[in-house]
Design a protein around this motif. Structure first.
Motif, PDB file in Angstrom:
ATOM      1  N   ASP A  24       0.939  -1.305  -0.023  1.00 18.18           N
ATOM      2  CA  ASP A  24      -0.116   0.059   0.048  1.00 18.18           C
ATOM      3  C   ASP A  24       0.872   1.244   0.023  1.00 18.18           C
ATOM      4  O   ASP A  24       0.994   1.881   1.109  1.00 18.18           O
ATOM      5  CB  ASP A  24      -1.106   0.012   1.306  1.00 18.18           C
ATOM      6  CG  ASP A  24      -2.126   0.891   1.040  1.00 18.18           C
ATOM      7  OD1 ASP A  24      -2.348   1.356  -0.045  1.00 18.18           O
ATOM      8  OD2 ASP A  24      -2.792   1.109   2.206  1.00 18.18           O
ATOM      9  N   LEU A  55      -6.794   1.019  -1.922  1.00 10.66           N
ATOM     10  CA  LEU A  55      -5.437   1.113  -1.813  1.00 10.66           C
ATOM     11  C   LEU A  55      -4.943   2.688  -1.776  1.00 10.66           C
ATOM     12  O   LEU A  55      -5.597   3.503  -2.710  1.00 10.66           O
ATOM     13  CB  LEU A  55      -4.344   0.573  -2.704  1.00 10.66           C
ATOM     14  CG  LEU A  55      -4.435  -1.123  -2.588  1.00 10.66           C
ATOM     15  CD1 LEU A  55      -3.621  -1.741  -3.418  1.00 10.66           C
ATOM     16  CD2 LEU A  55      -4.240  -1.586  -1.126  1.00 10.66           C
ATOM     17  N   LEU A  56      -3.957   3.157  -1.097  1.00 11.70           N
ATOM     18  CA  LEU A  56      -3.542   4.686  -0.884  1.00 11.70           C
ATOM     19  C   LEU A  56      -3.445   5.028  -2.305  1.00 11.70           C
ATOM     20  O   LEU A  56      -3.865   6.458  -2.328  1.00 11.70           O
ATOM     21  CB  LEU A  56      -2.386   4.628   0.081  1.00 11.70           C
ATOM     22  CG  LEU A  56      -1.982   5.988   0.159  1.00 11.70           C
ATOM     23  CD1 LEU A  56      -2.883   7.005   0.819  1.00 11.70           C
ATOM     24  CD2 LEU A  56      -0.720   5.949   0.979  1.00 11.70           C
ATOM     25  N   ARG A  57      -2.781   4.546  -3.173  1.00  7.02           N
ATOM     26  CA  ARG A  57      -2.313   5.142  -4.350  1.00  7.02           C
ATOM     27  C   ARG A  57      -3.474   5.702  -5.253  1.00  7.02           C
ATOM     28  O   ARG A  57      -3.514   6.624  -5.940  1.00  7.02           O
ATOM     29  CB  ARG A  57      -1.311   4.413  -5.235  1.00  7.02           C
ATOM     30  CG  ARG A  57      -1.790   3.054  -5.432  1.00  7.02           C
ATOM     31  CD  ARG A  57      -0.203   2.209  -5.844  1.00  7.02           C
ATOM     32  NE  ARG A  57      -0.538   0.926  -6.182  1.00  7.02           N
ATOM     33  CZ  ARG A  57      -0.518  -0.119  -5.303  1.00  7.02           C
ATOM     34  NH1 ARG A  57      -0.165  -0.010  -4.124  1.00  7.02           N
ATOM     35  NH2 ARG A  57      -0.554  -1.394  -5.685  1.00  7.02           N
ATOM     36  N   GLN A  73     -14.994   2.118  -2.470  1.00  6.45           N
ATOM     37  CA  GLN A  73     -13.996   1.280  -2.845  1.00  6.45           C
ATOM     38  C   GLN A  73     -14.321  -0.247  -3.042  1.00  6.45           C
ATOM     39  O   GLN A  73     -15.308  -0.780  -2.484  1.00  6.45           O
ATOM     40  CB  GLN A  73     -13.198   1.225  -1.452  1.00  6.45           C
ATOM     41  CG  GLN A  73     -12.726   2.564  -1.148  1.00  6.45           C
ATOM     42  CD  GLN A  73     -11.913   2.491   0.178  1.00  6.45           C
ATOM     43  OE1 GLN A  73     -11.879   1.411   1.000  1.00  6.45           O
ATOM     44  NE2 GLN A  73     -11.248   3.779   0.529  1.00  6.45           N
ATOM     45  N   ARG A  78      -8.159  -4.707  -6.638  1.00  3.28           N
ATOM     46  CA  ARG A  78      -6.844  -4.540  -6.334  1.00  3.28           C
ATOM     47  C   ARG A  78      -5.895  -5.270  -7.156  1.00  3.28           C
ATOM     48  O   ARG A  78      -6.259  -6.111  -7.954  1.00  3.28           O
ATOM     49  CB  ARG A  78      -6.541  -4.955  -4.867  1.00  3.28           C
ATOM     50  CG  ARG A  78      -7.096  -4.077  -3.956  1.00  3.28           C
ATOM     51  CD  ARG A  78      -6.710  -4.365  -2.585  1.00  3.28           C
ATOM     52  NE  ARG A  78      -7.578  -3.580  -1.527  1.00  3.28           N
ATOM     53  CZ  ARG A  78      -7.051  -3.434  -0.116  1.00  3.28           C
ATOM     54  NH1 ARG A  78      -6.675  -4.275   0.250  1.00  3.28           N
ATOM     55  NH2 ARG A  78      -8.018  -2.263   0.216  1.00  3.28           N
ATOM     56  N   ASP A  81      -1.335  -9.570  -5.787  1.00  5.81           N
ATOM     57  CA  ASP A  81      -0.330  -9.927  -4.800  1.00  5.81           C
ATOM     58  C   ASP A  81       0.870 -10.679  -5.227  1.00  5.81           C
ATOM     59  O   ASP A  81       0.757 -11.735  -5.424  1.00  5.81           O
ATOM     60  CB  ASP A  81      -1.062 -10.484  -3.492  1.00  5.81           C
ATOM     61  CG  ASP A  81      -0.328 -10.742  -2.250  1.00  5.81           C
ATOM     62  OD1 ASP A  81       1.055 -10.510  -2.282  1.00  5.81           O
ATOM     63  OD2 ASP A  81      -0.864 -10.850  -1.303  1.00  5.81           O
ATOM     64  N   HIS A 143      -5.342  -0.034 -11.208  1.00  2.00           N
ATOM     65  CA  HIS A 143      -4.100  -0.337 -11.432  1.00  2.00           C
ATOM     66  C   HIS A 143      -3.634  -0.736 -12.625  1.00  2.00           C
ATOM     67  O   HIS A 143      -4.489  -1.324 -13.434  1.00  2.00           O
ATOM     68  CB  HIS A 143      -3.520  -1.351 -10.438  1.00  2.00           C
ATOM     69  CG  HIS A 143      -4.151  -1.081  -8.917  1.00  2.00           C
ATOM     70  ND1 HIS A 143      -3.273  -0.536  -8.015  1.00  2.00           N
ATOM     71  CD2 HIS A 143      -5.081  -1.335  -7.992  1.00  2.00           C
ATOM     72  CE1 HIS A 143      -3.772  -0.247  -7.077  1.00  2.00           C
ATOM     73  NE2 HIS A 143      -5.035  -1.041  -6.983  1.00  2.00           N
TER      74      HIS A 143
END
Length: 188
Positions: A24, A55-57, A73, A78, A81, A143
């Motif tokens: 994160d 996620l923060l970004r 959210q 995401r 991983d 992302h």
């Protein structure tokens, strides 16, 4: 319906060519400033609904582009991983036997203590489906790997055909809940 998929701003992970997904990490301040300036020119589509991966970004990027717009959210959007490979570079990993095994078929092999590309894509497709079903224009700040996987799934090719730079992405035209066509955002 128009679905806009935007990659978050530039991070130390992207600048240093690190494998990062679950980490994160924040967007770099200069990237946030550049995105906010670019947003003032009107190159980013607006929508009825807004989403991030949480996620923060992605949270920082949506704020830079759209201000304090209400958003949902969706953790299912995401990034992969990378497990034991998180926050490490190719140079750090190239002699690791587990990394070499993963690289033999990175499109299908799971990272040790992490995910495989098919697992991530299944998670991403499940998370985006309610957005498609809603039928309202939407912006998803997510992302690069998520965006490229979704685009590959919908329009063919490989994920490398759709790898967006930080702060860029695609606007997908959706009809009857199905992605039909797309254009790059910002438009070239």
């Amino acid at each position: 319906m128009k679905l806009t998929l935007l990659r978050h701003g530039d991070t130390a992970g992207s600048r240093d060519d690190l494998y990062y997904g679950a980490a994160d990490i924040p967007v770099l301040p200069d990237s946030l400033e550049m995105l906010a300036e670019r947003a003032k020119t009107g190159v980013y589509p607006t929508a009825a609904r807004y989403y991030t991966s949480g996620l923060l970004r992605t949270e920082q990027t949506i704020r830079a582009l759209y201000g304090d717009v209400p958003h949902t959210q969706l953790p299912g959007l995401r990034e992969m991983d990378f497990g034991d490979f998180e926050m490490k570079s190719y140079a750090e990993l190239k002699d690791d036997p587990a990394f070499q095994t993963w690289c033999q078929d990175a499109e299908h092999n799971a990272c040790p203590h992490g995910e495989s590309a098919p697992q991530v894509l299944a998670r991403n497709l499940a998370a985006i489906q309610p957005v498609l079903d809603a039928g309202e224009d939407a912006v998803c700040v997510i992302h690069g790997g998520v965006t490229s996987g979704l685009m590959m799934s919908w329009f063919g090719g490989t994920r490398y055909d759709y790898n967006p730079l930080p702060g860029t992405g695609y606007q997908v035209t959706v009809a009857g809940g199905k992605p039909m066509s797309y254009e790059k955002i910002p438009k070239e």
